[in-house]
Design a protein around this motif. Structure first.
Motif, PDB file in Angstrom:
ATOM      1  N   SER A  52      18.782  53.031  56.147  1.00 14.45           N
ATOM      2  CA  SER A  52      18.534  52.236  54.938  1.00 14.45           C
ATOM      3  C   SER A  52      18.896  50.767  55.150  1.00 14.45           C
ATOM      4  O   SER A  52      18.538  49.924  54.327  1.00 14.45           O
ATOM      5  CB  SER A  52      19.330  52.802  53.764  1.00 14.45           C
ATOM      6  N   LEU A  53      19.589  50.456  56.236  1.00 18.84           N
ATOM      7  CA  LEU A  53      19.990  49.081  56.525  1.00 18.84           C
ATOM      8  C   LEU A  53      18.990  48.346  57.419  1.00 18.84           C
ATOM      9  O   LEU A  53      19.129  47.143  57.639  1.00 18.84           O
ATOM     10  CB  LEU A  53      21.376  49.074  57.185  1.00 18.84           C
ATOM     11  N   HIS A  54      18.003  49.073  57.951  1.00 16.91           N
ATOM     12  CA  HIS A  54      16.979  48.437  58.795  1.00 16.91           C
ATOM     13  C   HIS A  54      16.140  47.463  57.987  1.00 16.91           C
ATOM     14  O   HIS A  54      15.751  47.770  56.860  1.00 16.91           O
ATOM     15  CB  HIS A  54      16.022  49.492  59.375  1.00 16.91           C
ATOM     16  N   PRO A  55      15.831  46.305  58.573  1.00 14.61           N
ATOM     17  CA  PRO A  55      14.883  45.424  57.894  1.00 14.61           C
ATOM     18  C   PRO A  55      13.486  46.074  57.861  1.00 14.61           C
ATOM     19  O   PRO A  55      13.180  46.936  58.689  1.00 14.61           O
ATOM     20  CB  PRO A  55      14.873  44.152  58.749  1.00 14.61           C
ATOM     21  N   VAL A  56      12.669  45.654  56.946  1.00 13.26           N
ATOM     22  CA  VAL A  56      11.337  46.236  56.762  1.00 13.26           C
ATOM     23  C   VAL A  56      10.523  46.187  58.061  1.00 13.26           C
ATOM     24  O   VAL A  56       9.786  47.132  58.368  1.00 13.26           O
ATOM     25  CB  VAL A  56      10.548  45.492  55.655  1.00 13.26           C
ATOM     26  N   GLU A  57      10.684  45.125  58.822  1.00 12.31           N
ATOM     27  CA  GLU A  57       9.924  44.982  60.076  1.00 12.31           C
ATOM     28  C   GLU A  57      10.268  46.102  61.058  1.00 12.31           C
ATOM     29  O   GLU A  57       9.389  46.624  61.739  1.00 12.31           O
ATOM     30  CB  GLU A  57      10.211  43.617  60.737  1.00 12.31           C
TER      31      GLU A  57
END
Length: 195
Positions: A52-57
């Motif tokens: 859930s902490l990953h950036p959208v990219e």
């Protein structure tokens, strides 16, 4: 090497003696979210899925079947470490692949007392699990890439390995026992070097 000790999950003092910053690590399909959540509940601390902490990219890249590069990972790993550090004395169980030593080191830069719980399984078990789930952005095709990237915990890293080939309840019991052993080892090291 796997944790094979039996934990006494009902011991009211057990949670107070456990490490308070825990990363449940391993490749896709090993059960990081399921086991992490159950371990957090047993310890009475919050659980956070590092995905859930990953950036959208990053999520878009993985969903397209493209493995992340280290440049993609460093900011995310810094965020993971910061979340653990900000947990304070309350503690946190966080699911994060943490496949390489350098990734775990990046997390420890922010939260040095983090203990790593490595969920290990055979390629066959992992493939079966990744192919059987739906709604996850990590496609089964990336499993081989993750297995090739995985660097087992080194002897000088705070952590331990649990085999996922057993039922979930046994994995959780072994995880809790391993955490209790980690706490004992840390207390012994502090006592040996203390005032």
């Amino acid at each position: 090497m796997t944790g094979r000790n039996i934990a006494v999950a009902g011991d009211p003092g057990a949670a107070a003696e456990q490490p308070r910053r825990i990363v449940v690590m391993g490749v896709s399909g090993c059960g990081k979210t399921t086991i992490g959540d159950l371990v957090a509940r047993a310890l009475g601390v919050p659980f956070l899925d590092g995905d859930s902490l990953h950036p959208v990219e990053n999520v878009a890249k993985m969903a397209a079947g493209t493995p992340l590069t280290d440049e993609d990972r460093w900011p995310w790993l810094a965020t993971v470490g910061t979340e653990l550090a900000n947990a304070g004395d309350g503690g946190l169980v966080l699911a994060c692949s943490a496949l390489r030593r350098s990734y775990r080191d990046a997390i420890r830069e922010k939260a040095p007392d983090t203990v790593f719980l490595h969920l290990h399984g055979s390629k066959e078990v992992l493939r079966e699990r990744t192919e059987g789930r739906s709604g996850h952005f990590m496609p089964p095709a990336l499993l081989d890439s993750q297995l090739a990237t995985l660097e087992p915990l080194d002897a000088d890293e705070a952590g331990f390995v649990v085999d996922i080939a057993v039922p979930v309840s046994e994995v959780v019991a072994e995880a809790l026992a391993g955490l209790a052993n980690s706490a004992s080892s840390t207390a012994q090291r502090i006592g040996a070097t203390g005032p």
